[in-house]
Design a protein around this motif. Sequence first.
Motif, short mmCIF file in Angstrom:
data_model
loop_
_atom_site.label_atom_id
_atom_site.label_comp_id
_atom_site.label_asym_id
_atom_site.label_seq_id
_atom_site.Cartn_x
_atom_site.Cartn_y
_atom_site.Cartn_z
N PHE A 1 0.83 -1.21 0.00
CA PHE A 1 0.00 0.00 0.00
C PHE A 1 0.87 1.26 0.00
O PHE A 1 0.51 2.27 -0.62
N GLU A 2 2.01 1.22 0.71
CA GLU A 2 2.90 2.38 0.69
C GLU A 2 3.43 2.63 -0.71
O GLU A 2 3.52 3.79 -1.14
N GLN A 3 3.79 1.56 -1.42
CA GLN A 3 4.30 1.72 -2.78
C GLN A 3 3.20 2.22 -3.72
O GLN A 3 3.43 3.10 -4.56
N ALA A 4 1.99 1.65 -3.55
CA ALA A 4 0.87 2.09 -4.38
C ALA A 4 0.55 3.57 -4.14
O ALA A 4 0.30 4.32 -5.08
N LEU A 5 0.60 3.98 -2.86
CA LEU A 5 0.32 5.38 -2.54
C LEU A 5 1.39 6.29 -3.12
O LEU A 5 1.09 7.36 -3.68
N LYS A 6 2.65 5.87 -3.01
CA LYS A 6 3.75 6.66 -3.56
C LYS A 6 3.60 6.82 -5.08
O LYS A 6 3.78 7.92 -5.62
N ASP A 7 3.24 5.73 -5.76
CA ASP A 7 3.06 5.79 -7.22
C ASP A 7 1.90 6.72 -7.59
O ASP A 7 2.01 7.51 -8.54
N LYS A 8 0.80 6.60 -6.87
CA LYS A 8 -0.37 7.44 -7.18
C LYS A 8 -0.09 8.91 -6.89
O LYS A 8 -0.54 9.79 -7.64
N GLN A 9 0.65 9.19 -5.83
CA GLN A 9 0.98 10.58 -5.52
C GLN A 9 1.90 11.18 -6.58
O GLN A 9 1.76 12.34 -6.96
N ALA A 10 2.84 10.36 -7.07
CA ALA A 10 3.72 10.83 -8.14
C ALA A 10 2.91 11.09 -9.42
O ALA A 10 3.11 12.10 -10.12
N ALA A 11 1.98 10.16 -9.72
CA ALA A 11 1.14 10.34 -10.90
C ALA A 11 0.25 11.58 -10.75
O ALA A 11 0.02 12.31 -11.71
N ARG A 12 -0.21 11.82 -9.52
CA ARG A 12 -1.06 13.00 -9.28
C ARG A 12 -0.28 14.29 -9.54
O ARG A 12 -0.81 15.25 -10.10
N GLN A 13 0.97 14.32 -9.09
CA GLN A 13 1.77 15.52 -9.29
C GLN A 13 1.96 15.82 -10.77
O GLN A 13 1.83 16.97 -11.22
N LYS A 14 2.23 14.77 -11.55
CA LYS A 14 2.39 14.95 -12.99
C LYS A 14 1.08 15.43 -13.62
O LYS A 14 1.08 16.32 -14.48
N LEU A 15 -0.03 14.82 -13.18
CA LEU A 15 -1.32 15.21 -13.75
C LEU A 15 -1.69 16.63 -13.33
O LEU A 15 -2.25 17.40 -14.13
N ALA A 16 -1.38 17.00 -12.08
CA ALA A 16 -1.66 18.36 -11.62
C ALA A 16 -0.87 19.38 -12.44
O ALA A 16 -1.38 20.47 -12.75
N ASP A 17 0.37 19.03 -12.80
CA ASP A 17 1.17 19.92 -13.65
C ASP A 17 0.52 20.08 -15.02
O ASP A 17 0.49 21.19 -15.59
N ARG A 18 -0.03 18.98 -15.55
CA ARG A 18 -0.69 19.06 -16.85
C ARG A 18 -1.96 19.90 -16.76
O ARG A 18 -2.28 20.66 -17.68
N VAL A 19 -2.69 19.77 -15.64
CA VAL A 19 -3.89 20.59 -15.45
C VAL A 19 -3.53 22.07 -15.40
O VAL A 19 -4.18 22.91 -16.03
N SER A 20 -2.46 22.40 -14.66
CA SER A 20 -2.04 23.80 -14.56
C SER A 20 -1.64 24.34 -15.92
O SER A 20 -2.00 25.48 -16.28
N ALA A 21 -0.91 23.53 -16.69
CA ALA A 21 -0.51 23.98 -18.02
C ALA A 21 -1.73 24.17 -18.92
O ALA A 21 -1.82 25.15 -19.67
N ALA A 22 -2.70 23.24 -18.84
CA ALA A 22 -3.90 23.36 -19.67
C ALA A 22 -4.71 24.58 -19.29
O ALA A 22 -5.24 25.29 -20.16
N GLU A 23 -4.82 24.86 -18.00
CA GLU A 23 -5.58 26.03 -17.55
C GLU A 23 -4.88 27.33 -17.97
O GLU A 23 -5.55 28.33 -18.26
N ALA A 24 -3.55 27.30 -18.02
CA ALA A 24 -2.83 28.48 -18.50
C ALA A 24 -3.13 28.73 -19.97
O ALA A 24 -3.32 29.88 -20.41
N VAL A 25 -3.20 27.65 -20.76
CA VAL A 25 -3.54 27.79 -22.19
C VAL A 25 -4.97 28.31 -22.33
O VAL A 25 -5.25 29.16 -23.19
N VAL A 26 -5.89 27.81 -21.48
CA VAL A 26 -7.28 28.30 -21.52
C VAL A 26 -7.31 29.80 -21.28
O VAL A 26 -8.01 30.55 -21.97
N SER A 27 -6.55 30.24 -20.28
CA SER A 27 -6.51 31.68 -19.96
C SER A 27 -5.97 32.48 -21.14
O SER A 27 -6.48 33.56 -21.47
N GLU A 28 -4.94 31.94 -21.80
CA GLU A 28 -4.37 32.63 -22.95
C GLU A 28 -5.39 32.72 -24.10
O GLU A 28 -5.55 33.79 -24.72
#
Length: 279
Positions: free
Chosen positions: A14-41
């Motif tokens: 479970f610790e490994q699964a949580l670590k993997d999901k948190q890493a995936a979340r950070q990458k996805l959050a970065d993509r969301v931020s980038a997409a929202e920046a494009v929307v604003s532009e």
Amino acid sequence: MAFFKRELSPVERFEQALKDKQAARQKLADRVSAAEAVVSEKRAAAEKLAVAGAANARLERAETAMREVDERARTLRAELADLDEQIFSTERALAEAKAQRERDQVADGIEAMAAAIAQAVPGFDAGAAALVAAVTKSTTSMPEAARFSASMEAVRREVLSAAELVCFELRSAAEPEQQPPFPEIERQLIYTLNPISWREGNEVRRVPAFVLVGLPRHLLQAALRHQHVDYMNARRVQTLMRVHGSGQLPGDLNPDDPQLVDLDALAALGQESAKADVA
């Protein structure tokens, strides 16, 4: 020479699964931020064209581009909300696995104590029996020796009985209490229209209005019927997401908030009404 990989414990998995999901979340959050920046532009560019009185064709192209990136951003936000729900479930499973590990460690310690007592009993029994035999087998008889022998025999029987009882009680206490795992909850990703709360096991989830969240399906109909949530493809949700966004998973809301809707109570009320109608 073959090497065998050690099997991971439930806590480690479970610790490994949580670590993997948190890493995936950070990458996805970065993509969301980038997409929202494009929307604003794109939104700023469309607004600039509109203010400048650009031709309809240019405005239509700008609006189309803005809608495309906005749709992409909404899709990514939905994926992020779904991943946040997975992380929440994994955190719960990890907490239960750790609690079970602690219970198992306590049980192992108690079992070791019972085993040590059981191992020491034969030595005590032999020593006590030898003391009794030293008196009973002697050719010389004295009242004091006879009383000592009788006392020692009584003590021997009492200690053996007590040792047997305490070992039984210790081993009974050492049987690990296997807590049933949290059942996998079937969820529906929806958009909240009001602050809502519901219970999952021993925890209470509280979610503000205007966010994406994975709602347990057994509460979905009551929440939809009273218009506290709606599906992501609903027209009003599309409008509200443009106005309010999809939000992030909430922290603790005030449980005394008068606008907070208890979905468990709402669903229970609906079941009672249904039973009354049938009766």
